[in-house]
Design a protein around this motif. Structure first.
Motif, PDB file in Angstrom:
ATOM      1  N   MET A  85       0.810  -1.209   0.000  1.00  0.00           N
ATOM      2  CA  MET A  85       0.000   0.000   0.000  1.00  0.00           C
ATOM      3  C   MET A  85       0.852   1.271   0.000  1.00  0.00           C
ATOM      4  SD  MET A  85      -2.989   1.060  -0.451  1.00  0.00           S
ATOM      5  CE  MET A  85      -4.092  -0.315  -0.098  1.00  0.00           C
ATOM      6  N   ALA A  86       1.984   1.247   0.655  1.00  0.00           N
ATOM      7  CA  ALA A  86       2.861   2.416   0.626  1.00  0.00           C
ATOM      8  C   ALA A  86       3.293   2.732  -0.811  1.00  0.00           C
ATOM      9  CB  ALA A  86       4.084   2.183   1.514  1.00  0.00           C
ATOM     10  N   GLN A  87       3.654   1.704  -1.558  1.00  0.00           N
ATOM     11  CA  GLN A  87       4.047   1.904  -2.959  1.00  0.00           C
ATOM     12  C   GLN A  87       2.878   2.403  -3.796  1.00  0.00           C
ATOM     13  OE1 GLN A  87       5.366  -2.153  -3.456  1.00  0.00           O
ATOM     14  NE2 GLN A  87       7.539  -1.594  -3.349  1.00  0.00           N
ATOM     15  N   ARG A  88       1.687   1.858  -3.545  1.00  0.00           N
ATOM     16  CA  ARG A  88       0.511   2.315  -4.292  1.00  0.00           C
ATOM     17  C   ARG A  88       0.208   3.784  -4.026  1.00  0.00           C
ATOM     18  NH1 ARG A  88      -2.836  -2.948  -2.346  1.00  0.00           N
ATOM     19  NH2 ARG A  88      -2.016  -4.456  -3.857  1.00  0.00           N
ATOM     20  N   LEU A  89       0.324   4.177  -2.770  1.00  0.00           N
ATOM     21  CA  LEU A  89       0.078   5.581  -2.431  1.00  0.00           C
ATOM     22  C   LEU A  89       1.097   6.507  -3.096  1.00  0.00           C
ATOM     23  CD1 LEU A  89      -0.885   5.174   1.322  1.00  0.00           C
ATOM     24  CD2 LEU A  89      -2.315   6.283  -0.416  1.00  0.00           C
ATOM     25  N   MET A  90       2.358   6.134  -3.061  1.00  0.00           N
ATOM     26  CA  MET A  90       3.375   6.973  -3.689  1.00  0.00           C
ATOM     27  C   MET A  90       3.194   7.013  -5.203  1.00  0.00           C
ATOM     28  SD  MET A  90       4.740   8.188  -1.067  1.00  0.00           S
ATOM     29  CE  MET A  90       5.857   9.251  -1.978  1.00  0.00           C
ATOM     30  N   ASN A  91       2.764   5.907  -5.787  1.00  0.00           N
ATOM     31  CA  ASN A  91       2.467   5.891  -7.226  1.00  0.00           C
ATOM     32  C   ASN A  91       1.294   6.819  -7.551  1.00  0.00           C
ATOM     33  OD1 ASN A  91       4.493   4.038  -7.738  1.00  0.00           O
ATOM     34  ND2 ASN A  91       3.134   2.264  -7.759  1.00  0.00           N
ATOM     35  N   TYR A  92       0.310   6.858  -6.652  1.00  0.00           N
ATOM     36  CA  TYR A  92      -0.843   7.751  -6.844  1.00  0.00           C
ATOM     37  C   TYR A  92      -0.393   9.213  -6.874  1.00  0.00           C
ATOM     38  CZ  TYR A  92      -4.748  10.687  -5.294  1.00  0.00           C
ATOM     39  OH  TYR A  92      -5.658  11.700  -5.147  1.00  0.00           O
ATOM     40  N   TRP A  93       0.451   9.597  -5.921  1.00  0.00           N
ATOM     41  CA  TRP A  93       0.897  10.989  -5.915  1.00  0.00           C
ATOM     42  C   TRP A  93       1.834  11.299  -7.079  1.00  0.00           C
ATOM     43  CZ3 TRP A  93       0.347   9.339  -0.513  1.00  0.00           C
ATOM     44  CH2 TRP A  93      -0.791   9.913   0.074  1.00  0.00           C
ATOM     45  N   GLN A  94       2.585  10.325  -7.523  1.00  0.00           N
ATOM     46  CA  GLN A  94       3.402  10.525  -8.716  1.00  0.00           C
ATOM     47  C   GLN A  94       2.502  10.739  -9.933  1.00  0.00           C
ATOM     48  OE1 GLN A  94       6.663  11.025  -8.984  1.00  0.00           O
ATOM     49  NE2 GLN A  94       6.399  11.330 -11.187  1.00  0.00           N
ATOM     50  N   LEU A  95       1.425   9.983 -10.019  1.00  0.00           N
ATOM     51  CA  LEU A  95       0.470  10.156 -11.109  1.00  0.00           C
ATOM     52  C   LEU A  95      -0.201  11.517 -11.027  1.00  0.00           C
ATOM     53  CD1 LEU A  95      -1.020   8.929 -13.541  1.00  0.00           C
ATOM     54  CD2 LEU A  95      -2.680   7.958 -11.926  1.00  0.00           C
ATOM     55  N   TRP A  96      -0.529  11.949  -9.805  1.00  0.00           N
ATOM     56  CA  TRP A  96      -1.090  13.299  -9.606  1.00  0.00           C
ATOM     57  C   TRP A  96      -0.123  14.318 -10.187  1.00  0.00           C
ATOM     58  CZ3 TRP A  96      -4.599  14.824  -5.066  1.00  0.00           C
ATOM     59  CH2 TRP A  96      -4.863  16.196  -5.067  1.00  0.00           C
ATOM     60  N   ARG A  97       1.139  14.218  -9.853  1.00  0.00           N
ATOM     61  CA  ARG A  97       2.155  15.149 -10.340  1.00  0.00           C
ATOM     62  C   ARG A  97       2.189  15.186 -11.860  1.00  0.00           C
ATOM     63  NH1 ARG A  97       7.312  15.987 -11.975  1.00  0.00           N
ATOM     64  NH2 ARG A  97       8.625  17.397 -10.756  1.00  0.00           N
ATOM     65  N   GLU A  98       2.070  14.011 -12.475  1.00  0.00           N
ATOM     66  CA  GLU A  98       2.176  13.930 -13.927  1.00  0.00           C
ATOM     67  C   GLU A  98       0.906  14.402 -14.631  1.00  0.00           C
ATOM     68  OE1 GLU A  98       3.054   9.821 -14.456  1.00  0.00           O
ATOM     69  OE2 GLU A  98       5.114   9.993 -13.668  1.00  0.00           O
ATOM     70  N   SER A  99      -0.253  14.218 -13.999  1.00  0.00           N
ATOM     71  CA  SER A  99      -1.513  14.509 -14.683  1.00  0.00           C
ATOM     72  C   SER A  99      -2.051  15.910 -14.413  1.00  0.00           C
ATOM     73  CB  SER A  99      -2.578  13.477 -14.294  1.00  0.00           C
ATOM     74  OG  SER A  99      -2.883  13.570 -12.914  1.00  0.00           O
ATOM     75  N   GLN A 100      -1.555  16.579 -13.378  1.00  0.00           N
ATOM     76  CA  GLN A 100      -2.060  17.906 -13.026  1.00  0.00           C
ATOM     77  C   GLN A 100      -1.141  19.006 -13.543  1.00  0.00           C
ATOM     78  OE1 GLN A 100      -5.054  18.260 -11.112  1.00  0.00           O
ATOM     79  NE2 GLN A 100      -5.229  16.085 -11.532  1.00  0.00           N
ATOM     80  N   SER A 101      -0.681  18.860 -14.758  1.00  0.00           N
ATOM     81  CA  SER A 101       0.249  19.814 -15.348  1.00  0.00           C
ATOM     82  C   SER A 101      -0.352  21.215 -15.392  1.00  0.00           C
ATOM     83  CB  SER A 101       0.613  19.376 -16.763  1.00  0.00           C
ATOM     84  OG  SER A 101       1.253  20.404 -17.470  1.00  0.00           O
ATOM     85  N   PHE A 102       0.479  22.236 -15.142  1.00  0.00           N
ATOM     86  CA  PHE A 102       0.006  23.608 -15.195  1.00  0.00           C
ATOM     87  C   PHE A 102      -0.297  24.038 -16.626  1.00  0.00           C
ATOM     88  CE2 PHE A 102       4.622  23.775 -15.550  1.00  0.00           C
ATOM     89  CZ  PHE A 102       4.836  24.641 -16.610  1.00  0.00           C
TER      90      PHE A 102
END
Length: 200
Positions: A85-102
């Protein structure tokens, strides 16, 4: 009403919502008129009121659609096979970073774009935002609880409190990314997240 007609109506409604989401993610809610959405969607104005009673009702439908898709994506991210679950959570925030481009979120950052604006314009839309964000926080809290139970992470407060803090952290970082026009707020958010979630 025949099944074929129902499918057609659902398809048209979905097309209007998708078109509006894409445009409003770039321009905001107030700056976009119905004519712009309907022209882009290729739908007559009279047809709009067959599906939505008002622009506010359209806004509610658009936000509901957005959160439905978002929560489905989050559920998939938090159930990835082969990861704790720790890896899944960090992957989620990495995806957030990639998908919420300015520069180009393509409708993926609707809550960030419209949150403050529509919360002041419409209590109905505010409550839709509240329900959607509550769903996100609830899932993050459950994931944190699971991570603690399986021993992949530790936290210094309740899962609910930590989930709220992390979601607010990333929401704020998403706003700052739009202001500074670079990804450094996400780098800071990721570093803070790693300090809050003690990955074992």
């Amino acid at each position: 009403m025949t099944t074929a007609t129902q499918h057609h109506n659902n398809d048209v409604r979905e097309h209007i919502l998708a078109t509006g989401q894409r445009i409003m993610a770039g321009k905001g809610f107030s700056a976009v008129g119905l004519n712009e959405i309907l022209k882009d969607a290729g739908v007559p104005k009279g047809s709009f009121y067959h599906y939505f009673g008002s622009k506010e009702a359209f806004g509610v439908g658009m936000l509901e659609r957005y959160f439905e898709d978002y929560l489905a994506d989050l559920d998939r991210a938090l159930s990835q096979p082969g990861h704790n679950m720790a890896q899944r959570l960090m992957n989620y925030w990495q995806l957030w970073r990639e998908s919420q481009s300015f520069s180009d979120c393509q409708g993926k950052c609707l809550a960030v774009k419209l949150g403050a604006e529509v919360a002041d314009l419409s209590d109905t839309m505010r409550l839709t935002l509240l329900a959607g964000t509550a769903g996100i926080i609830s899932r993050l809290a459950q994931a944190l609880e699971t991570g603690v139970a399986e021993g992949s992470l530790t936290i210094d407060d309740t899962p609910r409190t930590v989930a709220e803090s992390l979601y607010q952290l990333w929401l704020g970082a998403s706003v700052m990314v739009k202001i500074v026009r670079n990804m450094s707020p996400f780098d800071s958010a990721m570093a803070t997240t790693q300090k809050i979630i003690h990955i074992l």
